[in-house]
Design a protein around this motif. Structure first.
Motif, PDB file in Angstrom:
ATOM      1  N   VAL A   1       0.839  -1.211   0.000  1.00 17.94           N
ATOM      2  CA  VAL A   1       0.000   0.000   0.000  1.00 17.94           C
ATOM      3  C   VAL A   1       0.871   1.256   0.000  1.00 17.94           C
ATOM      4  O   VAL A   1       0.582   2.226  -0.716  1.00 17.94           O
ATOM      5  CB  VAL A   1      -0.964  -0.012   1.206  1.00 17.94           C
ATOM      6  N   VAL A   2       1.950   1.240   0.775  1.00 13.85           N
ATOM      7  CA  VAL A   2       2.850   2.391   0.822  1.00 13.85           C
ATOM      8  C   VAL A   2       3.526   2.600  -0.534  1.00 13.85           C
ATOM      9  O   VAL A   2       3.623   3.736  -1.021  1.00 13.85           O
ATOM     10  CB  VAL A   2       3.898   2.226   1.950  1.00 13.85           C
ATOM     11  N   LEU A   3       3.983   1.521  -1.158  1.00 14.30           N
ATOM     12  CA  LEU A   3       4.605   1.632  -2.480  1.00 14.30           C
ATOM     13  C   LEU A   3       3.621   2.170  -3.509  1.00 14.30           C
ATOM     14  O   LEU A   3       3.974   3.013  -4.341  1.00 14.30           O
ATOM     15  CB  LEU A   3       5.147   0.274  -2.934  1.00 14.30           C
ATOM     16  N   LEU A   4       2.389   1.698  -3.455  1.00  8.17           N
ATOM     17  CA  LEU A   4       1.363   2.185  -4.372  1.00  8.17           C
ATOM     18  C   LEU A   4       1.081   3.661  -4.123  1.00  8.17           C
ATOM     19  O   LEU A   4       0.976   4.452  -5.067  1.00  8.17           O
ATOM     20  CB  LEU A   4       0.079   1.360  -4.227  1.00  8.17           C
ATOM     21  N   ALA A   5       0.970   4.056  -2.877  1.00  9.70           N
ATOM     22  CA  ALA A   5       0.693   5.458  -2.547  1.00  9.70           C
ATOM     23  C   ALA A   5       1.822   6.368  -3.039  1.00  9.70           C
ATOM     24  O   ALA A   5       1.568   7.440  -3.596  1.00  9.70           O
ATOM     25  CB  ALA A   5       0.499   5.615  -1.048  1.00  9.70           C
ATOM     26  N   LEU A   6       3.073   5.943  -2.854  1.00  5.28           N
ATOM     27  CA  LEU A   6       4.207   6.733  -3.340  1.00  5.28           C
ATOM     28  C   LEU A   6       4.187   6.852  -4.860  1.00  5.28           C
ATOM     29  O   LEU A   6       4.426   7.937  -5.406  1.00  5.28           O
ATOM     30  CB  LEU A   6       5.525   6.106  -2.887  1.00  5.28           C
ATOM     31  N   ALA A   7       3.906   5.753  -5.537  1.00 10.52           N
ATOM     32  CA  ALA A   7       3.883   5.774  -7.001  1.00 10.52           C
ATOM     33  C   ALA A   7       2.757   6.661  -7.516  1.00 10.52           C
ATOM     34  O   ALA A   7       2.950   7.432  -8.467  1.00 10.52           O
ATOM     35  CB  ALA A   7       3.738   4.352  -7.542  1.00 10.52           C
ATOM     36  N   VAL A   8       1.582   6.580  -6.908  1.00 10.59           N
ATOM     37  CA  VAL A   8       0.461   7.413  -7.339  1.00 10.59           C
ATOM     38  C   VAL A   8       0.747   8.884  -7.053  1.00 10.59           C
ATOM     39  O   VAL A   8       0.487   9.754  -7.889  1.00 10.59           O
ATOM     40  CB  VAL A   8      -0.851   6.951  -6.664  1.00 10.59           C
TER      41      VAL A   8
ATOM     42  N   ALA B   1      12.736   4.231  -9.347  1.00  5.23           N
ATOM     43  CA  ALA B   1      12.306   5.360 -10.183  1.00  5.23           C
ATOM     44  C   ALA B   1      11.465   6.348  -9.385  1.00  5.23           C
ATOM     45  O   ALA B   1      11.620   7.569  -9.523  1.00  5.23           O
ATOM     46  CB  ALA B   1      11.508   4.844 -11.380  1.00  5.23           C
ATOM     47  N   THR B   2      10.594   5.839  -8.533  1.00  5.23           N
ATOM     48  CA  THR B   2       9.764   6.710  -7.701  1.00  5.23           C
ATOM     49  C   THR B   2      10.618   7.512  -6.732  1.00  5.23           C
ATOM     50  O   THR B   2      10.411   8.717  -6.563  1.00  5.23           O
ATOM     51  CB  THR B   2       8.724   5.876  -6.928  1.00  5.23           C
ATOM     52  N   ILE B   3      11.586   6.868  -6.115  1.00  3.06           N
ATOM     53  CA  ILE B   3      12.475   7.568  -5.185  1.00  3.06           C
ATOM     54  C   ILE B   3      13.290   8.633  -5.916  1.00  3.06           C
ATOM     55  O   ILE B   3      13.460   9.752  -5.418  1.00  3.06           O
ATOM     56  CB  ILE B   3      13.382   6.565  -4.439  1.00  3.06           C
TER      57      ILE B   3
ATOM     58  N   LEU C   1      11.253  -7.920  -9.419  1.00  2.00           N
ATOM     59  CA  LEU C   1      12.235  -6.998  -9.981  1.00  2.00           C
ATOM     60  C   LEU C   1      11.566  -5.738 -10.535  1.00  2.00           C
ATOM     61  O   LEU C   1      12.093  -4.636 -10.403  1.00  2.00           O
ATOM     62  CB  LEU C   1      13.057  -7.697 -11.069  1.00  2.00           C
ATOM     63  N   LEU C   2      10.379  -5.873 -11.125  1.00  2.00           N
ATOM     64  CA  LEU C   2       9.654  -4.708 -11.636  1.00  2.00           C
ATOM     65  C   LEU C   2       9.267  -3.757 -10.507  1.00  2.00           C
ATOM     66  O   LEU C   2       9.316  -2.536 -10.664  1.00  2.00           O
ATOM     67  CB  LEU C   2       8.400  -5.137 -12.402  1.00  2.00           C
ATOM     68  N   GLN C   3       8.880  -4.319  -9.373  1.00  2.00           N
ATOM     69  CA  GLN C   3       8.534  -3.471  -8.239  1.00  2.00           C
ATOM     70  C   GLN C   3       9.758  -2.735  -7.698  1.00  2.00           C
ATOM     71  O   GLN C   3       9.665  -1.567  -7.313  1.00  2.00           O
ATOM     72  CB  GLN C   3       7.884  -4.298  -7.139  1.00  2.00           C
TER      73      GLN C   3
ATOM     74  N   TRP D   1       8.643  10.602 -17.531  1.00  2.00           N
ATOM     75  CA  TRP D   1       8.297  10.373 -16.136  1.00  2.00           C
ATOM     76  C   TRP D   1       6.866   9.885 -15.977  1.00  2.00           C
ATOM     77  O   TRP D   1       6.579   9.065 -15.106  1.00  2.00           O
ATOM     78  CB  TRP D   1       8.542  11.635 -15.296  1.00  2.00           C
ATOM     79  N   LEU D   2       5.964  10.363 -16.825  1.00  2.00           N
ATOM     80  CA  LEU D   2       4.585   9.885 -16.746  1.00  2.00           C
ATOM     81  C   LEU D   2       4.505   8.397 -17.089  1.00  2.00           C
ATOM     82  O   LEU D   2       3.775   7.643 -16.441  1.00  2.00           O
ATOM     83  CB  LEU D   2       3.684  10.695 -17.675  1.00  2.00           C
ATOM     84  N   ILE D   3       5.246   7.974 -18.093  1.00  2.00           N
ATOM     85  CA  ILE D   3       5.236   6.556 -18.481  1.00  2.00           C
ATOM     86  C   ILE D   3       5.857   5.701 -17.376  1.00  2.00           C
ATOM     87  O   ILE D   3       5.284   4.689 -16.957  1.00  2.00           O
ATOM     88  CB  ILE D   3       5.966   6.356 -19.826  1.00  2.00           C
ATOM     89  N   VAL D   4       7.036   6.093 -16.897  1.00  2.00           N
ATOM     90  CA  VAL D   4       7.731   5.304 -15.876  1.00  2.00           C
ATOM     91  C   VAL D   4       6.904   5.212 -14.593  1.00  2.00           C
ATOM     92  O   VAL D   4       6.706   4.121 -14.042  1.00  2.00           O
ATOM     93  CB  VAL D   4       9.135   5.893 -15.588  1.00  2.00           C
TER      94      VAL D   4
END
Length: 120
Positions: free
Chosen positions: A16-23, A75-77, A67-69, A48-51
């Motif tokens: 959930v935290v990873l999703l929230a950061l990405a969004v 990339a998010t960081i 690995l994708l996560q 950046w929008l695509i990534v």
């Protein structure tokens, strides 16, 4: 059994935290102006929008390819700690700095950011 439940809870919380950061990063990058990316010497806005969009999608779909996560998290960081501050610095108060917009009136050409520069 108790450990498995705890482990699942922790993994769900991390997801959930990873999703929230990405969004957050995706929405923030979508709200920034295209010319700010060029002015900050960062990758383009569509990049950046695509990534970040793919990162959010991978996190939503819970693709088991770990690995994708990890790549998406990196990339998010990078966006949050490097690109976003550079864009904010360029944008200032919603408009680009430099080019006469942010200059003080009545200052000398030898004035620096902390006062006059006398060359000493």
């Amino acid at each position: 059994m108790l450990f498995n439940g705890f482990q699942l809870t922790v993994m769900a919380l991390i997801s959930v935290v990873l999703l929230a950061l990405a969004v957050f990063a995706f929405v923030d990058s979508a709200l920034r102006r295209e010319d700010a990316y060029r002015a900050a010497s960062k990758q383009t806005k569509p990049f950046w929008l695509i990534v970040l969009g793919l990162t959010a999608l991978v996190n939503v779909l819970q693709i088991p390819f770990f690995l994708l996560q990890i790549i998406g998290l990196i990339a998010t960081i990078v966006y949050i700690v490097d690109v976003r501050p550079a864009l904010k610095q360029v944008m200032g108060n919603g408009r680009p700095r430099g080019g006469g917009w942010g200059r003080r009136r009545g200052g000398s050409s030898s004035d620096g950011p902390y006062g006059p520069f006398n060359g000493r």
